[in-house]
Design a protein around this motif. Structure first.
Motif, PDB file in Angstrom:
ATOM      1  N   ALA A  13       0.815  -1.218   0.000  1.00 24.48           N
ATOM      2  CA  ALA A  13       0.000   0.000   0.000  1.00 24.48           C
ATOM      3  C   ALA A  13       0.851   1.271   0.000  1.00 24.48           C
ATOM      4  O   ALA A  13       0.375   2.336  -0.387  1.00 24.48           O
ATOM      5  N   MET A  14       2.116   1.201   0.431  1.00 23.22           N
ATOM      6  CA  MET A  14       2.963   2.395   0.529  1.00 23.22           C
ATOM      7  C   MET A  14       3.204   3.090  -0.806  1.00 23.22           C
ATOM      8  O   MET A  14       3.071   4.306  -0.892  1.00 23.22           O
ATOM      9  N   PRO A  15       3.553   2.413  -1.881  1.00 28.29           N
ATOM     10  CA  PRO A  15       3.756   3.128  -3.142  1.00 28.29           C
ATOM     11  C   PRO A  15       2.491   3.821  -3.632  1.00 28.29           C
ATOM     12  O   PRO A  15       2.546   4.910  -4.188  1.00 28.29           O
ATOM     13  N   ALA A  16       1.336   3.225  -3.394  1.00 34.14           N
ATOM     14  CA  ALA A  16       0.081   3.850  -3.816  1.00 34.14           C
ATOM     15  C   ALA A  16      -0.167   5.129  -3.020  1.00 34.14           C
ATOM     16  O   ALA A  16      -0.644   6.127  -3.559  1.00 34.14           O
ATOM     17  N   ALA A  17       0.156   5.115  -1.736  1.00 38.88           N
ATOM     18  CA  ALA A  17      -0.035   6.311  -0.906  1.00 38.88           C
ATOM     19  C   ALA A  17       0.927   7.414  -1.337  1.00 38.88           C
ATOM     20  O   ALA A  17       0.576   8.588  -1.333  1.00 38.88           O
ATOM     21  N   ALA A  18       2.133   7.049  -1.709  1.00 36.64           N
ATOM     22  CA  ALA A  18       3.106   8.053  -2.139  1.00 36.64           C
ATOM     23  C   ALA A  18       2.680   8.701  -3.448  1.00 36.64           C
ATOM     24  O   ALA A  18       2.884   9.894  -3.662  1.00 36.64           O
ATOM     25  N   VAL A  19       2.075   7.963  -4.345  1.00 35.87           N
ATOM     26  CA  VAL A  19       1.620   8.499  -5.617  1.00 35.87           C
ATOM     27  C   VAL A  19       0.408   9.392  -5.398  1.00 35.87           C
ATOM     28  O   VAL A  19       0.238  10.401  -6.071  1.00 35.87           O
ATOM     29  N   ALA A  20      -0.425   9.071  -4.409  1.00 42.11           N
ATOM     30  CA  ALA A  20      -1.645   9.828  -4.161  1.00 42.11           C
ATOM     31  C   ALA A  20      -1.344  11.218  -3.597  1.00 42.11           C
ATOM     32  O   ALA A  20      -2.140  12.130  -3.744  1.00 42.11           O
ATOM     33  N   GLN A  21      -0.203  11.386  -2.941  1.00 39.98           N
ATOM     34  CA  GLN A  21       0.141  12.693  -2.383  1.00 39.98           C
ATOM     35  C   GLN A  21       0.567  13.628  -3.504  1.00 39.98           C
ATOM     36  O   GLN A  21       1.334  13.261  -4.381  1.00 39.98           O
ATOM     37  N   SER A  22       0.053  14.842  -3.440  1.00 41.11           N
ATOM     38  CA  SER A  22       0.450  15.825  -4.457  1.00 41.11           C
ATOM     39  C   SER A  22       1.440  16.788  -3.820  1.00 41.11           C
ATOM     40  O   SER A  22       1.263  17.225  -2.700  1.00 41.11           O
ATOM     41  N   THR A  23       2.479  17.112  -4.559  1.00 41.76           N
ATOM     42  CA  THR A  23       3.475  18.039  -4.040  1.00 41.76           C
ATOM     43  C   THR A  23       3.182  19.418  -4.595  1.00 41.76           C
ATOM     44  O   THR A  23       2.851  19.565  -5.770  1.00 41.76           O
ATOM     45  N   PRO A  24       3.312  20.470  -3.765  1.00 44.03           N
ATOM     46  CA  PRO A  24       3.099  21.820  -4.287  1.00 44.03           C
ATOM     47  C   PRO A  24       4.160  22.193  -5.306  1.00 44.03           C
ATOM     48  O   PRO A  24       5.249  21.631  -5.341  1.00 44.03           O
ATOM     49  N   ALA A  25       3.816  23.176  -6.135  1.00 50.25           N
ATOM     50  CA  ALA A  25       4.725  23.575  -7.219  1.00 50.25           C
ATOM     51  C   ALA A  25       6.045  24.094  -6.678  1.00 50.25           C
ATOM     52  O   ALA A  25       7.097  23.854  -7.251  1.00 50.25           O
ATOM     53  N   GLY A  26       6.016  24.837  -5.558  1.00 54.47           N
ATOM     54  CA  GLY A  26       7.245  25.359  -4.967  1.00 54.47           C
ATOM     55  C   GLY A  26       8.155  24.240  -4.504  1.00 54.47           C
ATOM     56  O   GLY A  26       9.377  24.323  -4.610  1.00 54.47           O
ATOM     57  N   ALA A  27       7.568  23.151  -4.016  1.00 56.14           N
ATOM     58  CA  ALA A  27       8.374  22.023  -3.561  1.00 56.14           C
ATOM     59  C   ALA A  27       9.032  21.329  -4.750  1.00 56.14           C
ATOM     60  O   ALA A  27      10.165  20.858  -4.647  1.00 56.14           O
ATOM     61  N   GLN A  28       8.317  21.257  -5.874  1.00 55.68           N
ATOM     62  CA  GLN A  28       8.904  20.645  -7.065  1.00 55.68           C
ATOM     63  C   GLN A  28      10.115  21.447  -7.527  1.00 55.68           C
ATOM     64  O   GLN A  28      11.131  20.887  -7.897  1.00 55.68           O
ATOM     65  N   GLN A  29       9.999  22.760  -7.479  1.00 54.85           N
ATOM     66  CA  GLN A  29      11.118  23.610  -7.887  1.00 54.85           C
ATOM     67  C   GLN A  29      12.276  23.433  -6.931  1.00 54.85           C
ATOM     68  O   GLN A  29      13.428  23.377  -7.342  1.00 54.85           O
ATOM     69  N   ALA A  30      11.994  23.329  -5.633  1.00 56.60           N
ATOM     70  CA  ALA A  30      13.055  23.167  -4.646  1.00 56.60           C
ATOM     71  C   ALA A  30      13.743  21.818  -4.810  1.00 56.60           C
ATOM     72  O   ALA A  30      14.956  21.705  -4.624  1.00 56.60           O
ATOM     73  N   GLU A  31      12.981  20.793  -5.151  1.00 51.20           N
ATOM     74  CA  GLU A  31      13.562  19.460  -5.327  1.00 51.20           C
ATOM     75  C   GLU A  31      14.428  19.387  -6.581  1.00 51.20           C
ATOM     76  O   GLU A  31      15.396  18.644  -6.633  1.00 51.20           O
ATOM     77  N   SER A  32      14.079  20.162  -7.607  1.00 52.92           N
ATOM     78  CA  SER A  32      14.844  20.101  -8.854  1.00 52.92           C
ATOM     79  C   SER A  32      16.225  20.724  -8.685  1.00 52.92           C
ATOM     80  O   SER A  32      17.156  20.358  -9.382  1.00 52.92           O
ATOM     81  N   GLY A  33      16.357  21.700  -7.775  1.00 51.92           N
ATOM     82  CA  GLY A  33      17.654  22.327  -7.537  1.00 51.92           C
ATOM     83  C   GLY A  33      17.981  23.444  -8.501  1.00 51.92           C
ATOM     84  O   GLY A  33      19.019  24.070  -8.406  1.00 51.92           O
ATOM     85  N   LYS A  34      17.102  23.716  -9.457  1.00 52.24           N
ATOM     86  CA  LYS A  34      17.343  24.799 -10.417  1.00 52.24           C
ATOM     87  C   LYS A  34      16.786  26.097  -9.848  1.00 52.24           C
ATOM     88  O   LYS A  34      15.701  26.113  -9.263  1.00 52.24           O
ATOM     89  N   PRO A  35      17.502  27.214 -10.022  1.00 50.36           N
ATOM     90  CA  PRO A  35      16.982  28.499  -9.543  1.00 50.36           C
ATOM     91  C   PRO A  35      15.822  28.958 -10.423  1.00 50.36           C
ATOM     92  O   PRO A  35      15.714  28.560 -11.579  1.00 50.36           O
ATOM     93  N   PRO A  36      14.947  29.820  -9.880  1.00 49.62           N
ATOM     94  CA  PRO A  36      13.848  30.319 -10.708  1.00 49.62           C
ATOM     95  C   PRO A  36      14.383  31.241 -11.799  1.00 49.62           C
ATOM     96  O   PRO A  36      15.445  31.834 -11.671  1.00 49.62           O
ATOM     97  N   GLN A  37      13.632  31.358 -12.878  1.00 53.96           N
ATOM     98  CA  GLN A  37      14.052  32.210 -13.981  1.00 53.96           C
ATOM     99  C   GLN A  37      13.871  33.686 -13.646  1.00 53.96           C
ATOM    100  O   GLN A  37      14.586  34.533 -14.148  1.00 53.96           O
ATOM    101  N   ARG A  38      12.914  33.989 -12.759  1.00 50.41           N
ATOM    102  CA  ARG A  38      12.604  35.387 -12.463  1.00 50.41           C
ATOM    103  C   ARG A  38      12.158  35.518 -11.015  1.00 50.41           C
ATOM    104  O   ARG A  38      11.414  34.691 -10.509  1.00 50.41           O
ATOM    105  N   ILE A  39      12.626  36.592 -10.343  1.00 48.45           N
ATOM    106  CA  ILE A  39      12.164  36.934  -9.000  1.00 48.45           C
ATOM    107  C   ILE A  39      11.535  38.312  -9.104  1.00 48.45           C
ATOM    108  O   ILE A  39      12.192  39.280  -9.477  1.00 48.45           O
ATOM    109  N   ARG A  40      10.253  38.399  -8.785  1.00 48.74           N
ATOM    110  CA  ARG A  40       9.509  39.657  -8.900  1.00 48.74           C
ATOM    111  C   ARG A  40       9.297  40.245  -7.507  1.00 48.74           C
ATOM    112  O   ARG A  40       8.701  39.611  -6.651  1.00 48.74           O
ATOM    113  N   SER A  41       9.796  41.436  -7.275  1.00 48.79           N
ATOM    114  CA  SER A  41       9.657  42.112  -5.990  1.00 48.79           C
ATOM    115  C   SER A  41       8.599  43.202  -6.118  1.00 48.79           C
ATOM    116  O   SER A  41       8.712  44.089  -6.963  1.00 48.79           O
TER     117      SER A  41
END
Length: 144
Positions: A13-41
């Motif tokens: 059941a563990m792999p199914a539970a891991a697939v069911a969890q959705s990761t936020p977009a910010g977490a995906q960017q943090a996991e990829s290790g690439k910096p954002p293309q633009r920072i808007r202040s």
């Protein structure tokens, strides 16, 4: 034997539970290790809300508020001289020292007593002039 089946059921059941969890977009960017293309202040005033990023992987939005929303207007602020009992001990000591110097007729005191008392008269007049100008400017700001 029952424990073995229970353990196998949990592991399956563990792999199914891991697939069911959705990761936020910010977490995906943090996991990829690439910096954002633009920072808007963005600087916000009043009750404006911070806008959302259209593409969280490519853009980061940083919001900051300017000023105090409930600040006292300049016309109503109290910028009169601070009373002696509310001043720091350094200022009180300086006033007491100046009074002692004047009484003793020391140089730069504009005192009729003592040999160097007359040398501070020009300095005293300049300080009075500066204080009068500052008070006139303060009074002018109070007029609407």
């Amino acid at each position: 034997m029952l424990r073995t089946f229970a353990l196998l059921g949990l592991l399956a059941a563990m792999p199914a539970a891991a697939v069911a969890q959705s990761t936020p977009a910010g977490a995906q960017q943090a996991e990829s290790g690439k910096p954002p293309q633009r920072i808007r202040s963005i600087t916000l005033t009043g009750n404006q809300t911070c806008p959302k990023s259209s593409d969280p992987d490519a853009e980061i939005v940083v919001c900051a508020r300017v000023g105090e929303p409930y600040r006292i207007p300049k016309e109503l602020r109290d910028d009169k001289p601070i009373p002696a009992q509310n001043q720091s001990w350094v200022n009180r000591t300086a006033v007491a020292d100046d009074a002692g110097r004047r009484a003793g007729g020391l140089p730069d005191t504009c005192s009729p007593v003592g040999s160097g008392g007359q040398t501070g008269c020009a300095k005293m007049r300049a300080e009075q002039y500066a204080a009068e100008k500052a008070e006139a400017k303060r009074q002018e700001r109070l007029i609407p």
